[in-house]
Design a protein around this motif. Structure first.
Motif, PDB file in Angstrom:
ATOM      1  N   THR A 125       0.827  -1.209   0.000  1.00 51.97           N
ATOM      2  CA  THR A 125       0.000   0.000   0.000  1.00 51.97           C
ATOM      3  C   THR A 125       0.858   1.255   0.000  1.00 51.97           C
ATOM      4  OG1 THR A 125      -1.757  -1.169   1.191  1.00 51.97           O
ATOM      5  CG2 THR A 125      -1.829   1.237   1.234  1.00 51.97           C
ATOM      6  N   ILE A 211      -6.931  -0.848   5.572  1.00 54.15           N
ATOM      7  CA  ILE A 211      -6.271  -0.771   4.265  1.00 54.15           C
ATOM      8  C   ILE A 211      -7.108  -1.438   3.187  1.00 54.15           C
ATOM      9  CG2 ILE A 211      -4.320  -1.675   2.920  1.00 54.15           C
ATOM     10  CD1 ILE A 211      -2.544  -1.210   5.299  1.00 54.15           C
ATOM     11  N   ARG A 212      -7.753  -2.543   3.547  1.00 49.42           N
ATOM     12  CA  ARG A 212      -8.417  -3.363   2.541  1.00 49.42           C
ATOM     13  C   ARG A 212      -9.937  -3.311   2.636  1.00 49.42           C
ATOM     14  NH1 ARG A 212      -5.165  -9.010   2.384  1.00 49.42           N
ATOM     15  NH2 ARG A 212      -6.794  -9.372   0.813  1.00 49.42           N
ATOM     16  N   SER A 222      -5.577  -1.191  -5.772  1.00 54.25           N
ATOM     17  CA  SER A 222      -5.979  -1.434  -4.392  1.00 54.25           C
ATOM     18  C   SER A 222      -5.981  -2.926  -4.088  1.00 54.25           C
ATOM     19  CB  SER A 222      -7.376  -0.866  -4.135  1.00 54.25           C
ATOM     20  OG  SER A 222      -7.423   0.512  -4.424  1.00 54.25           O
TER      21      SER A 222
END
Length: 246
Positions: A125, A211-212, A222
């Motif tokens: 990321t 983050i996900r 992503s």
């Protein structure tokens, strides 16, 4: 909270020996600013790419060392369980003591593997974000080709570790009552305020979830959304106001 601050917070929450192994986002961000105002653009871009490649090499070496260690430890734990079940202990108490040690080691082992999966996620990321910043501020086109390169790196490939995590969870489910494992994990976390693998693991799970998480702004750069069970155990250690990674 911006990614750089969130990364710094995460690094402080991870295992001490891992803290120098994460992306040097701060220095890369400074370099992007310098490049955007530099008259020697080509030379500066070469320096930026050189630093990125060094970071990737650092990630790969660390990740593969940890992965190799986890494979060995997984086999050792399986052998310990087999010996404990096949041997004849002198008393029921001795058997329970053996299994309690194995249980604690498995909880720690599981936690470290989750931390390694998160290590992969957060460094990927960070790479994607610093490359996006580079392209936006310099007008360059590094992001797409460089991310394609990152996707082929060992540190990004977490299938083996994820498999070991699931095998570890299956073994714990088969051998130990879930409530016992959960109570011991929570007790360990409470006793080791600010430290301890379980507390580090919970912090990593929260980071991965942020983050996900699914979003309307998701792109092909992503990571896929991560759906984690919202357990009472994890909620008890989660900050009251989760900090989104933007």
């Amino acid at each position: 909270m911006k990614f750089g601050k969130r990364l710094k917070q995460h690094v402080q929450e991870t295992l001490p020996g891992w803290r120098d192994m994460y992306l040097n986002y701060k220095d890369l961000k400074k370099l992007v600013r310098l490049i955007s105002s530099s008259l020697e653009y080509g030379k500066s871009e070469a320096q930026f790419v050189y630093l990125l490649n060094n970071e990737i090499e650092k990630f790969n070496v660390f990740f593969m060392e940890q992965e190799e260690d986890f494979i060995i430890r997984h086999k050792e734990l399986q052998q310990r369980i087999k010996r404990a079940n096949e041997s004849e202990p002198s008393s029921e108490g001795e058997y329970e003591e053996q299994m309690a040690k194995i249980r604690k080691d498995m909880v720690d082992f599981h936690g470290e593997m989750v931390l390694l999966v998160n290590y992969s996620n957060i460094n990927y990321t960070g790479m994607a974000k610093i490359l996006k910043k580079y392209d936006k501020q310099t007008g360059g086109l590094l992001r797409l080709p460089f991310i394609q390169k990152v996707l082929e790196q060992p540190f990004f490939t977490t299938e083996l570790i994820s498999k070991l995590v699931k095998e570890c969870e299956t073994t714990m489910d088969e051998l130990f009552p879930t409530v016992v494992v959960a109570d011991e994990m929570k007790e360990e976390a409470i006793m080791t305020v600010g430290e301890g693998i379980f507390r580090n693991t919970v912090a990593a799970l929260i980071t991965m979830k942020e983050i996900r998480k699914g979003s309307s702004t998701q792109s092909h750069f992503s990571l896929p959304a991560l759906n984690l069970p919202d357990t009472e155990l994890i909620r008890s250690f989660q900050p009251k106001s989760p900090i989104p990674i933007i």
